[in-house]
Design an enzyme around this catalytic site. Structure first.
Site, PDB file in Angstrom:
ATOM      1  N   ASP A  28       0.832  -1.213   0.000  1.00  0.00           N
ATOM      2  CA  ASP A  28       0.000   0.000   0.000  1.00  0.00           C
ATOM      3  C   ASP A  28       0.862   1.257   0.000  1.00  0.00           C
ATOM      4  O   ASP A  28       0.533   2.252  -0.660  1.00  0.00           O
ATOM      5  CB  ASP A  28      -0.926   0.013   1.223  1.00  0.00           C
ATOM      6  CG  ASP A  28      -2.057  -0.987   1.108  1.00  0.00           C
ATOM      7  OD1 ASP A  28      -2.200  -1.593   0.036  1.00  0.00           O
ATOM      8  OD2 ASP A  28      -2.799  -1.149   2.097  1.00  0.00           O
ATOM      9  N   ARG A  73       2.494 -10.041  -3.737  1.00  0.00           N
ATOM     10  CA  ARG A  73       2.564 -11.485  -3.959  1.00  0.00           C
ATOM     11  C   ARG A  73       3.704 -12.113  -3.155  1.00  0.00           C
ATOM     12  O   ARG A  73       3.542 -13.192  -2.581  1.00  0.00           O
ATOM     13  CB  ARG A  73       2.727 -11.783  -5.450  1.00  0.00           C
ATOM     14  CG  ARG A  73       1.464 -11.556  -6.260  1.00  0.00           C
ATOM     15  CD  ARG A  73       1.599 -12.094  -7.667  1.00  0.00           C
ATOM     16  NE  ARG A  73       2.564 -11.344  -8.456  1.00  0.00           N
ATOM     17  CZ  ARG A  73       2.285 -10.237  -9.120  1.00  0.00           C
ATOM     18  NH1 ARG A  73       1.059  -9.748  -9.101  1.00  0.00           N
ATOM     19  NH2 ARG A  73       3.212  -9.622  -9.834  1.00  0.00           N
ATOM     20  N   ASP A  90      -4.683   4.626  -9.635  1.00  0.00           N
ATOM     21  CA  ASP A  90      -4.328   4.659 -11.058  1.00  0.00           C
ATOM     22  C   ASP A  90      -5.169   5.691 -11.794  1.00  0.00           C
ATOM     23  O   ASP A  90      -4.683   6.408 -12.674  1.00  0.00           O
ATOM     24  CB  ASP A  90      -4.541   3.282 -11.703  1.00  0.00           C
ATOM     25  CG  ASP A  90      -3.391   2.334 -11.444  1.00  0.00           C
ATOM     26  OD1 ASP A  90      -2.338   2.785 -10.942  1.00  0.00           O
ATOM     27  OD2 ASP A  90      -3.546   1.130 -11.745  1.00  0.00           O
TER      28      ASP A  90
END
Length: 206
Positions: A28, A73, A90
Site C-alpha cells: 500500500d 505477492r 491509477d
C-alpha cells in the site's frame, strides 16, 4: 499492446520488491507513493512546459506500476483492498497526466495547435475515466468488459510520449494528432464495452 513489457518489468522488479520487503515497506505504501509522485510531476512539470523531463520521470514511475503487486505477492498479502486502492489511485494518476497536458496547452496558447491540443487532451481525460468505469460497472451487474483497443498503459504511452518528444524536435502536430487518435480509440473502447455488456446481459433473464 504492452503485456510483454509488463511481464519483463515483473521479472526485473522482483529483486527490488524482495529488498523493500526486508525493509518492511508495504504494498500500500508503494501504491500511494507512486500515485503521489506521478500526480505531482504531471501537475507541475507538464503545465510549466518541461515536457521531456516530465515525460521521462512519469514514464519511470509508470514502469514501476507493477511493483506494488509484485511486493504483495511476495509478502503473501494480496487483498481486495489492495486491488481497490491500486485501481483507484491509477485513475488519479492518469487523470493528473492528461490534466497536466491540457493545462500545458491552455497556459501556452502560442504553441502551434494549442486549442486543438487542449480539446484533444481534455477528451482523453474524460474518456480515460469512462473506460475503466465501464469495466467496473459491468462487473457490478454480473458482466465482463475487459475488451477494447485502449488499455491503460497504451493510453499513457500514446498520449504522453509524443508530447514529451516535442521538446526534442517532434512537430507539435504529431502530438496533437496522437492525442486525437487516443481520444477516438478511447471512445471506441467505451463503445466496445457497452456493446459487450449489452450482448451478455441480453442472454440473462431479467
Amino acid at each position: 499492446m504492452f503485456g510483454r513489457l509488463r511481464s519483463l518489468m515483473t521479472t526485473v522488479l522482483t529483486p527490488v520488491a524482495r529488498w523493500l520487503l526486508r525493509l518492511g515497506v508495504t504494498p500500500d505504501a508503494v501504491t500511494v507513493a507512486g500515485a503521489i509522485a506521478v500526480t505531482a510531476l504531471a501537475l507541475t512539470l507538464l503545465p510549466l512546459g518541461h515536457l521531456l523531463l516530465g515525460g521521462l520521470l512519469i514514464g519511470f514511475f509508470a514502469l514501476l506500476d507493477s511493483l506494488d503487486g509484485v511486493l504483495a505477492r511476495l509478502s503473501g498479502h494480496t487483498s481486495r483492498w489492495g486491488a481497490f486502492l491500486d485501481s483507484t489511485l491509477d485513475r488519479v494518476s492518469d487523470g493528473a497526466v492528461f490534466a497536466g497536458i491540457t493545462l500545458y496547452f491552455v497556459l501556452h496558447p502560442d504553441v502551434p495547435h494549442a486549442t486543438w491540443g487542449a480539446v484533444a487532451a481534455l477528451a482523453c481525460l474524460a474518456l480515460g475515466g469512462i473506460v475503466p468505469y465501464a469495466r467496473a460497472r459491468a462487473e457490478a451487474v454480473g458482466a465482463t468488459a475487459k475488451n477494447g483497443i485502449a488499455e491503460r498503459t497504451d493510453r499513457l504511452v500514446i498520449g504522453l510520449a509524443p508530447v514529451a518528444f516535442t521538446d526534442i524536435g517532434l512537430p507539435m502536430v504529431a502530438a496533437t494528432t496522437a492525442l486525437t487518435v487516443l481520444a477516438v480509440a478511447s471512445a471506441v473502447t467505451v463503445g466496445q464495452r457497452v456493446t459487450t455488456v449489452h450482448r451478455q446481459l441480453a442472454k440473462v433473464p431479467q
